[in-house]
Design a protein around this motif. Sequence first.
Motif, PDB file in Angstrom:
ATOM      1  N   GLY A  71       0.883  -1.319   0.275  1.00  0.00           N
ATOM      2  CA  GLY A  71       0.236   0.196   0.004  1.00  0.00           C
ATOM      3  C   GLY A  71       0.651   1.036   0.042  1.00  0.00           C
ATOM      4  O   GLY A  71       0.671   2.146  -1.255  1.00  0.00           O
ATOM      5  N   GLY A  72       1.797   0.910   0.956  1.00  0.00           N
ATOM      6  CA  GLY A  72       2.680   2.326   0.168  1.00  0.00           C
ATOM      7  C   GLY A  72       3.783   2.644  -0.081  1.00  0.00           C
ATOM      8  O   GLY A  72       3.765   3.935  -0.554  1.00  0.00           O
ATOM      9  N   ALA A  73       4.474   1.467  -0.541  1.00  0.00           N
ATOM     10  CA  ALA A  73       5.566   1.786  -1.028  1.00  0.00           C
ATOM     11  C   ALA A  73       5.107   1.614  -2.949  1.00  0.00           C
ATOM     12  O   ALA A  73       5.496   2.474  -3.754  1.00  0.00           O
ATOM     13  CB  ALA A  73       6.628   0.504  -1.373  1.00  0.00           C
ATOM     14  N   VAL A  74       3.292   1.002  -3.368  1.00  0.00           N
ATOM     15  CA  VAL A  74       2.955   1.016  -4.408  1.00  0.00           C
ATOM     16  C   VAL A  74       2.437   2.214  -5.199  1.00  0.00           C
ATOM     17  O   VAL A  74       2.283   2.618  -6.198  1.00  0.00           O
ATOM     18  CB  VAL A  74       2.956  -0.514  -4.997  1.00  0.00           C
ATOM     19  N   PHE A  75       1.614   2.065  -4.615  1.00  0.00           N
ATOM     20  CA  PHE A  75       0.183   2.991  -4.172  1.00  0.00           C
ATOM     21  C   PHE A  75       0.078   4.609  -4.139  1.00  0.00           C
ATOM     22  O   PHE A  75      -0.529   5.143  -4.573  1.00  0.00           O
ATOM     23  CB  PHE A  75      -1.207   1.977  -3.750  1.00  0.00           C
ATOM     24  N   VAL A  76       1.380   4.312  -3.126  1.00  0.00           N
ATOM     25  CA  VAL A  76       1.398   6.061  -2.979  1.00  0.00           C
ATOM     26  C   VAL A  76       3.258   6.558  -3.184  1.00  0.00           C
ATOM     27  O   VAL A  76       3.382   7.676  -4.165  1.00  0.00           O
ATOM     28  CB  VAL A  76       1.425   6.156  -1.235  1.00  0.00           C
ATOM     29  N   ALA A  77       4.263   5.402  -2.708  1.00  0.00           N
ATOM     30  CA  ALA A  77       5.594   5.817  -2.855  1.00  0.00           C
ATOM     31  C   ALA A  77       5.737   6.211  -4.465  1.00  0.00           C
ATOM     32  O   ALA A  77       5.912   7.194  -4.674  1.00  0.00           O
ATOM     33  CB  ALA A  77       6.429   5.198  -2.318  1.00  0.00           C
ATOM     34  N   LEU A  78       5.363   5.376  -5.468  1.00  0.00           N
ATOM     35  CA  LEU A  78       6.473   4.460  -6.172  1.00  0.00           C
ATOM     36  C   LEU A  78       5.144   5.588  -7.415  1.00  0.00           C
ATOM     37  O   LEU A  78       5.811   6.472  -8.405  1.00  0.00           O
ATOM     38  CB  LEU A  78       5.945   3.264  -6.943  1.00  0.00           C
ATOM     39  N   ALA A  79       3.810   5.616  -7.423  1.00  0.00           N
ATOM     40  CA  ALA A  79       3.092   6.566  -7.659  1.00  0.00           C
ATOM     41  C   ALA A  79       3.622   7.937  -7.996  1.00  0.00           C
ATOM     42  O   ALA A  79       3.085   8.650  -9.140  1.00  0.00           O
ATOM     43  CB  ALA A  79       1.416   6.002  -7.311  1.00  0.00           C
ATOM     44  N   TYR A  80       3.481   8.549  -6.452  1.00  0.00           N
ATOM     45  CA  TYR A  80       3.879   9.911  -6.917  1.00  0.00           C
ATOM     46  C   TYR A  80       5.416  10.255  -6.738  1.00  0.00           C
ATOM     47  O   TYR A  80       5.520  11.061  -7.576  1.00  0.00           O
ATOM     48  CB  TYR A  80       3.458  10.265  -5.051  1.00  0.00           C
ATOM     49  N   TRP A  81       6.686   9.044  -7.291  1.00  0.00           N
ATOM     50  CA  TRP A  81       7.294   9.530  -7.593  1.00  0.00           C
ATOM     51  C   TRP A  81       6.767   9.953  -9.171  1.00  0.00           C
ATOM     52  O   TRP A  81       8.340  10.111  -9.847  1.00  0.00           O
ATOM     53  CB  TRP A  81       8.123   7.714  -7.109  1.00  0.00           C
ATOM     54  N   PHE A  82       6.162   8.794  -9.924  1.00  0.00           N
ATOM     55  CA  PHE A  82       6.113   8.388 -11.094  1.00  0.00           C
ATOM     56  C   PHE A  82       5.860  10.129 -11.477  1.00  0.00           C
ATOM     57  O   PHE A  82       5.721  10.559 -13.026  1.00  0.00           O
ATOM     58  CB  PHE A  82       5.306   7.223 -11.621  1.00  0.00           C
ATOM     59  N   VAL A  83       4.875  10.639 -11.273  1.00  0.00           N
ATOM     60  CA  VAL A  83       4.139  11.727 -11.301  1.00  0.00           C
ATOM     61  C   VAL A  83       5.067  12.512 -11.501  1.00  0.00           C
ATOM     62  O   VAL A  83       5.023  13.661 -12.471  1.00  0.00           O
ATOM     63  CB  VAL A  83       2.828  11.624 -10.337  1.00  0.00           C
ATOM     64  N   ASN A  84       5.920  12.810 -10.645  1.00  0.00           N
ATOM     65  CA  ASN A  84       6.392  13.878 -10.993  1.00  0.00           C
ATOM     66  C   ASN A  84       7.410  13.601 -11.036  1.00  0.00           C
ATOM     67  O   ASN A  84       8.103  15.042 -11.760  1.00  0.00           O
ATOM     68  CB  ASN A  84       7.000  14.473  -9.198  1.00  0.00           C
ATOM     69  N   ALA A  85       8.351  12.342 -11.538  1.00  0.00           N
ATOM     70  CA  ALA A  85       9.871  12.482 -12.248  1.00  0.00           C
ATOM     71  C   ALA A  85       8.841  12.346 -13.486  1.00  0.00           C
ATOM     72  O   ALA A  85       9.905  13.272 -14.123  1.00  0.00           O
ATOM     73  CB  ALA A  85       9.746  10.886 -12.108  1.00  0.00           C
ATOM     74  N   LYS A  86       7.897  12.880 -14.330  1.00  0.00           N
ATOM     75  CA  LYS A  86       7.148  12.270 -14.869  1.00  0.00           C
ATOM     76  C   LYS A  86       6.850  14.172 -15.241  1.00  0.00           C
ATOM     77  O   LYS A  86       7.155  14.311 -17.487  1.00  0.00           O
ATOM     78  CB  LYS A  86       6.078  12.424 -16.076  1.00  0.00           C
ATOM     79  N   LYS A  87       6.703  15.019 -14.939  1.00  0.00           N
ATOM     80  CA  LYS A  87       6.283  16.633 -14.890  1.00  0.00           C
ATOM     81  C   LYS A  87       8.036  17.154 -15.557  1.00  0.00           C
ATOM     82  O   LYS A  87       8.640  18.057 -15.636  1.00  0.00           O
ATOM     83  CB  LYS A  87       5.876  17.291 -13.455  1.00  0.00           C
ATOM     84  N   ASP A  88       8.820  16.456 -14.540  1.00  0.00           N
ATOM     85  CA  ASP A  88      10.550  16.998 -14.515  1.00  0.00           C
ATOM     86  C   ASP A  88      10.732  16.882 -16.391  1.00  0.00           C
ATOM     87  O   ASP A  88      11.192  17.558 -16.433  1.00  0.00           O
ATOM     88  CB  ASP A  88      11.427  16.441 -13.742  1.00  0.00           C
ATOM     89  N   ALA A  89      10.499  15.563 -16.661  1.00  0.00           N
ATOM     90  CA  ALA A  89      11.240  15.506 -17.671  1.00  0.00           C
ATOM     91  C   ALA A  89      10.475  16.143 -19.353  1.00  0.00           C
ATOM     92  O   ALA A  89      11.814  16.114 -19.688  1.00  0.00           O
ATOM     93  CB  ALA A  89      10.905  13.245 -17.766  1.00  0.00           C
TER      94      ALA A  89
END
Length: 301
Positions: free
Chosen positions: A279-297
């Motif tokens: 719940g914490g690692a996949v649905f929150v941590a990795l999901a928010y990393w993906f969203v914000n990494a995409k914005k940086d790109a």
Amino acid sequence: MTPQKQTASQTQLAGQKTEEPKIPVPIFNINALNPAETEAAVENAGVAKTQLSGGKAFVSAMFAGAFIGFGALFFLIVTSDPAMTWGPKRFVGGLAFCMGLVLVLCCGAELFTGNSLMASDIAAHKISWSALAKNWVIVWFGNLAGALLLVTLIGFAGTMGLNDGAVGGTAVATAASKITPDWFTLFFRGILCNILVCLAVRIGFSARSVGDKVLGILLPIAGFVAMGFEHCVANMFFLPVGLLAKTLGFGADAAGADAVTVQGILYNLSAATLGNIVGGAVFVALAYWFVNAKKDAQKAA
């Protein structure tokens, strides 16, 4: 000095006085950090966690285990009132439980469920898998040690006998309700729990003040408690204190009391821990990393 030279010097000094140095004015921002800024704060905190020595991480984790245990005890005391109906009892009990995470975030402590957010550091290549595993193992056992220490102190304090033994009966009933469901039900409840817990932790990172933190985490934490989800660190207290209460003779008539054993405790913790990680690692941590990494790109492009 001649009058002409004096006049020239005075004029020069007068010119210098008009050029006063500019002092930068600090900018105060009362707005919460936006999601991208919060993600950066979460990742920086994750790196700092891996730099703690094993001893400091363990003791800090003991604090968190005890803090969450205090919130859980508060829940047991509030919900042992037989006059309250089911819905209000769950909501008020959830608010009482919030004290645990308030202490963790405001006083500083290492909480295993919150450290699931360190998965974003793995995705960002800021920490290694071995550093993550070391932190999680030390913090998990530190949380357990802190919770068990609190259970021991509560046993000597006679807290289970409060409200004519109703607190002890509630402790046994609560523990039984967490052990009797099947393993996969507990696993999925663990997933749902840590989604809300890690979102609450992110709110804490985005806050500008202690008041912001406290208000921000109230509803997510009260919500997961009222909904009956499974938090492995809370269960490190709920289940042993239920076993203690049962050993002391409380809650003998509680449904499923026979299931409150050491084996039952391990059964629940295995499902809740794995569910919390997902719940914490996949649905929150990795999901928010993906969203914000995409914005940086996109900005880079």
